[in-house]
Design an enzyme around this catalytic site. Structure first.
Site, PDB file in Angstrom:
ATOM      1  N   GLY A 252       0.775  -1.380   0.037  1.00 13.96           N
ATOM      2  CA  GLY A 252       0.077   0.134  -0.047  1.00 13.96           C
ATOM      3  C   GLY A 252       0.926   1.138   0.212  1.00 13.96           C
ATOM      4  N   GLU A 294       4.015  -6.673   2.070  1.00 16.79           N
ATOM      5  CA  GLU A 294       3.843  -6.996   0.583  1.00 16.79           C
ATOM      6  C   GLU A 294       3.451  -6.103  -0.344  1.00 16.79           C
ATOM      7  OE1 GLU A 294       1.005 -10.518   1.153  1.00 16.79           O
ATOM      8  OE2 GLU A 294      -0.333  -8.700   1.018  1.00 16.79           O
ATOM      9  N   ARG A 297       3.338  -1.535  -5.767  1.00 17.68           N
ATOM     10  CA  ARG A 297       3.770  -0.209  -6.434  1.00 17.68           C
ATOM     11  C   ARG A 297       4.977   0.346  -5.941  1.00 17.68           C
ATOM     12  NH1 ARG A 297      -0.758   2.875  -8.060  1.00 17.68           N
ATOM     13  NH2 ARG A 297      -1.744   1.916  -6.318  1.00 17.68           N
ATOM     14  N   TYR A 338      -9.266   5.321 -12.860  1.00 21.69           N
ATOM     15  CA  TYR A 338      -8.873   5.966 -11.283  1.00 21.69           C
ATOM     16  C   TYR A 338      -8.723   7.540 -11.388  1.00 21.69           C
ATOM     17  CZ  TYR A 338      -7.265   1.048 -10.564  1.00 21.69           C
ATOM     18  OH  TYR A 338      -7.211  -0.378 -10.312  1.00 21.69           O
ATOM     19  N   CYS A 365     -10.414   3.919 -29.175  1.00 20.83           N
ATOM     20  CA  CYS A 365     -11.465   4.557 -29.663  1.00 20.83           C
ATOM     21  C   CYS A 365     -12.499   4.747 -28.509  1.00 20.83           C
ATOM     22  CB  CYS A 365     -12.120   3.330 -30.591  1.00 20.83           C
ATOM     23  SG  CYS A 365     -11.222   3.600 -32.187  1.00 20.83           S
ATOM     24  N   TYR A 394       1.065  -1.470 -12.222  1.00 21.14           N
ATOM     25  CA  TYR A 394      -0.393  -1.520 -12.658  1.00 21.14           C
ATOM     26  C   TYR A 394      -0.348  -0.954 -14.108  1.00 21.14           C
ATOM     27  CZ  TYR A 394      -0.811  -2.730  -7.733  1.00 21.14           C
ATOM     28  OH  TYR A 394      -0.698  -3.292  -6.538  1.00 21.14           O
TER      29      TYR A 394
HETATM   30  N1  LLP Z   1      -0.945  -7.205  -0.810  1.00 25.12           N
HETATM   31  C1  LLP Z   1      -2.407  -7.130  -1.084  1.00 25.12           C
HETATM   32  C2  LLP Z   1      -3.229  -8.119  -0.302  1.00 25.12           C
HETATM   33  C3  LLP Z   1      -2.907  -6.633  -2.170  1.00 25.12           C
HETATM   34  O1  LLP Z   1      -4.137  -6.936  -2.336  1.00 25.12           O
HETATM   35  C4  LLP Z   1      -2.278  -5.538  -2.886  1.00 25.12           C
HETATM   36  C5  LLP Z   1      -2.714  -4.796  -3.762  1.00 25.12           C
HETATM   37  C6  LLP Z   1      -0.809  -5.288  -2.496  1.00 25.12           C
HETATM   38  C7  LLP Z   1      -0.323  -6.247  -1.572  1.00 25.12           C
HETATM   39  C8  LLP Z   1      -0.075  -4.408  -3.129  1.00 25.12           C
HETATM   40  O2  LLP Z   1      -0.160  -3.052  -3.055  1.00 25.12           O
HETATM   41  P1  LLP Z   1       0.740  -1.749  -3.645  1.00 25.12           P
HETATM   42  O3  LLP Z   1       1.613  -2.027  -2.384  1.00 25.12           O
HETATM   43  O4  LLP Z   1       0.950  -2.239  -4.748  1.00 25.12           O
HETATM   44  O5  LLP Z   1      -0.289  -0.648  -3.230  1.00 25.12           O
HETATM   45  N2  LLP Z   1      -4.548  -1.548  -9.664  1.00 25.12           N
HETATM   46  C9  LLP Z   1      -4.673  -0.455  -8.560  1.00 25.12           C
HETATM   47  C10 LLP Z   1      -4.046  -0.935  -7.193  1.00 25.12           C
HETATM   48  C11 LLP Z   1      -4.774  -2.187  -6.753  1.00 25.12           C
HETATM   49  C12 LLP Z   1      -4.187  -2.912  -5.508  1.00 25.12           C
HETATM   50  C13 LLP Z   1      -4.538  -4.104  -5.113  1.00 25.12           C
HETATM   51  N3  LLP Z   1      -4.422  -4.915  -4.282  1.00 25.12           N
HETATM   52  C14 LLP Z   1      -4.100   0.761  -9.203  1.00 25.12           C
HETATM   53  O6  LLP Z   1      -3.528   0.732 -10.179  1.00 25.12           O
HETATM   54  O7  LLP Z   1      -3.817   1.655  -8.464  1.00 25.12           O
END
Ligand code: LLP
Length: 446
Positions: A252, A294, A297, A338, A365, A394
């Site tokens: 996150g 985990e 991004r 988003y 398109c 992403y």
């Molecule tokens: N762990 C779990 C259980 C998750 O569901 C996610 C992301 C992460 C870790 C990694 O989160 P990060 O560190 O990447 O924020 N497609 C969206 C983001 C969806 C994230 C889904 N889960 C975007 O492009 O902003």
């Protein structure tokens, strides 16, 4: 001390002698010529630096495991880099598991997560010996126990819970609030534990898992998340005598897409998490747990840029000026999904001052295929190469073949060398899974 997620550009970004943008010692204009556009470019030094920054930030806590959230961007080369940096992988599909295992990841360091895993995916995870499975719901408890029994194994699991914490990010990427499709509500964990104790003898509960959302800038919610999990662990200990040893806090941490974005450093997040673990372990009379995190991004986002070639433009009389590029919502759906905002720079004239306000349109398109709404840039002419920063996470992983357009290639740059890590698709790839039914052949001579 700042960390790489707080910079808009990959750490090796420069303007070179030719006056062009350069990343990883490679001239972006030359990369565009060599590999074509759109092109995803990943800077190995940024990925490795941030991976090391994570390790360092958590160094003072002895029991930490880092898992990379594969969904952000996964290819075999990325698996190799992060495996080498000591990361495991958080995976959510058979496809991600297959990629990790065929690229030689250490399956014991991995976690399988997801809200509707199929029986065959669970079987695959059990057979490959994935270290932990985060069980999301009641059906999965039964399916996984069956898969484990069939393989004559005992599987270590976490229970995925919704901690009831809302974070201030786009509502589609919030996950930890109570009305969420992910995980057990905290009022349902007793029932899950009772089923585990009574029926599911091949499952061994070792801890709790949560994820509160993505692109998070507040550090305090990590403190709260830890507290919620530890409080629940102490309740479980008291009621069932179970000593759970792990908490997985999800990912996150946000990155900087624009000058206005101020994500915290990895050190600030680590500090909050470790402080909360120490304080709340004491408060709830628990042994300090093993922490799993985990990030997705924040590991890969800043390292990646996308190069586009500028094409047509249109000045709407008394309206906006649209400049179109050769990619768009199929290689980066985030602006249309988003309302995500990106920063762009012209790779072949990065030092020219901005002279006009333009809207960068994609080639797909749909009127909604706009990559950047009204930004100030130098005059853009056909053939200019536009570099979009922070597309590493992403982007490719959510790309599509909308309009039957081939997915771009991805290259990894490092020390003036560029290597393909994903080939560009071609028209043959696009039709390779199409089938014309046999009866058409008879009727129409195909
Ligand atoms: N762990 C779990 C259980 C998750 O569901 C996610 C992301 C992460 C870790 C990694 O989160 P990060 O560190 O990447 O924020 N497609 C969206 C983001 C969806 C994230 C889904 N889960 C975007 O492009 O902003």
């Amino acid at each position: 001390m700042t960390t790489a997620n707080q910079s808009i550009k990959p750490i090796t970004t420069k303007i070179n002698k030719e006056g062009n943008l350069e990343i990883g010692g490679c001239d972006l204009v030359e990369l565009a010529q060599k590999y074509g556009t759109p092109l995803y470019v990943f800077d190995e030094a940024t990925i490795r630096t941030i991976a090391k920054e994570y390790k360092k930030a958590f160094e003072k806590y002895p029991k930490v495991s880092m898992l990379y959230a594969s969904k952000a961007f996964m290819t075999k080369a990325i698996v190799r880099i992060l495996d080498e940096e000591g990361f495991g992988f958080d995976m959510v599909s058979g496809g991600e598991i297959y990629t990790a295992s065929t690229a030689g990841a250490d399956m014991k360091k991995c976690l399988f997560n997801g809200n509707n895993k199929s029986y065959s995916e669970l079987q695959m995870a059990v057979e490959l010996g994935i270290g932990l499975i985060s069980v999301d719901n009641f059906l999965e408890l039964a399916l996984l126990d069956n898969a484990a029994k069939a393989a004559n194994k005992t599987v270590d699991i976490l229970l995925r819970v919704t901690p009831g914490i809302e974070c201030h990010t786009h509502e589609y990427i919030q996950t930890g609030h109570l009305d969420s499709k992910f995980g057990f509500d905290l009022t349902q964990t007793d029932e899950a534990i009772e089923q585990l104790l009574d029926e599911y003898k091949n499952l061994n509960l070792v801890g709790l898992h949560a994820h509160i959302g993505s692109q998070i800038f507040e550090t305090s919610i990590y403190y709260d998340e830890v507290e919620v999990l530890l409080k629940e662990m102490s309740r479980i200990k008291e009621k069932y005598g179970l000593n759970l040893s792990h908490i997985n806090l999800g990912g996150g941490l946000g990155i900087k897409y624009t000058e206005q974005d101020c994500p915290p450093s990895i050190n600030e997040i680590a500090e909050k998490i470790i402080t909360s673990v120490k304080e709340n372990s004491k408060k709830y009379n628990l042994e300090e747990p093993e922490i799993h995190i985990e990030p997705g991004r924040s590991i890969i986002g800043t390292s990646g840029v996308t190069l586009y070639t500028v094409g047509s433009s249109k000045q709407v009389p008394k309206g906006k000026k649209y400049v179109a590029v050769d990619g768009g919502m199929a290689d980066n759906p985030r602006p249309s999904l988003y309302q995500a905002v990106y920063t762009a720079q012209v790779a072949n004239k990065p030092e020219e001052p901005p002279v006009e306000t333009v809207t960068i349109a994609g080639r797909f398109c749909e009127s909604g295929d706009i990559l950047i709404q009204e930004t100030k840039l130098p005059e853009l002419l056909p053939g200019d190469i536009l570099c979009f920063y922070d597309t590493g996470a992403y982007g490719y992983s959510m790309s599509s073949n909308y309009n039957r357009v081939e997915k771009p290639a991805a290259v990894l740059v490092n020390n003036a060398q560029s290597d393909i890590i994903i080939n560009r698709e071609n028209y043959e790839h696009l039709v390779s899974l199409d089938v014309i039914p046999d009866r058409f052949k008879k009727e129409q001579g195909y």
